[in-house]
Write an enzyme that holds these catalytic residues in place. Sequence first.
Site, short mmCIF file in Angstrom:
data_model
loop_
_atom_site.label_atom_id
_atom_site.label_comp_id
_atom_site.label_asym_id
_atom_site.label_seq_id
_atom_site.Cartn_x
_atom_site.Cartn_y
_atom_site.Cartn_z
N GLY A 59 -11.27 -26.18 -36.74
CA GLY A 59 -11.54 -27.19 -35.72
C GLY A 59 -12.78 -26.93 -34.89
O GLY A 59 -12.95 -27.52 -33.83
N SER A 60 -13.68 -26.08 -35.39
CA SER A 60 -14.86 -25.70 -34.60
C SER A 60 -16.19 -26.03 -35.26
O SER A 60 -17.23 -25.54 -34.83
CB SER A 60 -14.79 -24.20 -34.28
OG SER A 60 -13.65 -23.91 -33.51
#
Length: 603
Positions: free
Chosen positions: A259-260
């Site tokens: 998610g980065s």
Amino acid sequence: MKSSLDFLNNFIQRDAVKKLESINNYPLIEFLNSVVKLCEPDSVYLITGSDEEKEYIRKKALESKEEIRLQTSGHTIHFDHPLDQARAREDTFILSDTKIPYVNTKPRNEGLSEMLTLLKGSMRGREMYVGFYSLGPRNSPFQILAVQVTDSPYVIHSENILYRIAFEDFSNNTKFLRFVHSKGEPDIKKRRIMIDLANNTVYSVNTTYAGNSVGLKKLALRLTIMKAVEEGWLSEHMAIVGFNGDKGIHYFTASFPSGSGKTSTSMIGNLISDDLAFIREFEGLPKAVNPEIGVFGIIQGINARDDPIIWEVLHKPGEVIFSNVLMTEDGDVYWEGSELPKPERGYNHEGRWDRESGKPASHPNARFTVPLTSFSNLDKNWDNPNGVIIDGIIFGVRDYSTLVPVVEAFSWSHGVITIGASMESARTSAVIGKSDELEFNPMAILDFMPISLSRYLRNYLNFGKRLRKSPKIFGFNYFLKDDNKFLNSKEDKKVWVSWAVKRVEETANAIYTPIGLIPFYEDLKALFKRVLGKEYGKEEYEKQFTIKLRKYLEKTERIIEIYLKFEDIPSEVINELKMQKERIVDYINKYGDSVSPFRLEKD
């Protein structure tokens, strides 16, 4: 072997036993024999690679209601239990009689006893599915074979999308990794995932979320990390992407916590992998392949403007499994961050949903599962059995306060230790726990670490020493804020990548800082104009690339403190970190708590 085959013949579909006998793999047959006796399914279905078998699994996924057909051809949706929406750290154990720092361990005999009790009879009244897969291209020096056993059509359907079916490659007692999963019962208190390194086996029960159940994904990563360390190569939580430069294409691996930015970074180049990489040394050069042939990606925030390639994949006919998004009343899907009008009502992982409830329509860790071949930016070498040469490695984090958007390491050891092994990132929804909490996560791989970080890092450093040309290492941070506002737009990552490519091609200079090499303003100004067609001001540059020396010092001291707790940490790790600390202290004495890149440029 004959008695085992005779036993299996009572369960397996017609003609499959003959196929099993033909590959002459006694350990495989004994493994299947033992699992059938343990789990007690009514029947067993083998997936050996035929189109008929793949279609059978698709139909079973629908008949079992583990998947629901959507209006677009080939699209289905799957819902997990409301409490089974992410990787379950607290329920996942490495079976080891020795405690390992930062690794959730359980004594082996205790863990096996608990797991075998939970699995006993867990498939009664159900069909068992067995898939035979290759991690990495077939007929390749990278190839690792794996068998998935499950009673979930959704799980085996996902495996068929994500991995190369390779039944014929299991011939003549070839070794393989083993994954045993049962969806069991919807009791989260009894959810368990156990990794038995001694037998290259992973057990998973009472869960369906793919990160806990699809064995060849992150569960296999624990086994392949162990194998890589023992054999002297790297098994990494990394994308593999080709970026075009003035002198041709250059392949990078990119490591980001979930998610980065890993998937979005992989979409701005030629895609080989969005998530995992096997990296081996051949004749002094690092080469990489993707163990997978599909993508299991986070869907929240994907929209047509920022993610046109993924958007196209998710809206055209073709095989797509959506999980834990909203299903609308007309059989379409909706997810948070899509920038489409929110439906009035629908159905999600919690049941019936309506807009007036105020609840999110989809889970923040909602996913999509698709084949790589659906992507228009797929690289021609995506399935090359020889891999691609890696020119650069990116370690990216979600850091709101300290790290500059892009920095280049001085050397392999400096990059591995002060960037990769020093990663701290805000936690995301992909794991259970408090979001946005900054946590230590070296190489974005700590969740999957089966051994001591000391062994892992020693192997990393030694791998670099065997290379006659090591990749340049870069630290990326897309999430720097000022006054609680992001200093970058989503598309700016294209510029940071372009600068990294220019550094690989040796066509851009850099400013020396105590934490690495950063871009000159004029180079970035030109790249913003060329790549994005927009102006880039000095004020923006100064805010983004001012070195916050005091905060970097605090970070370095935190990391030193962590690694000093390891009795067997390589001395190179501590020495590299201490040298970084000394450089930062020298700069604090000269410039104060922070220093503008313009001042460093003049000095």
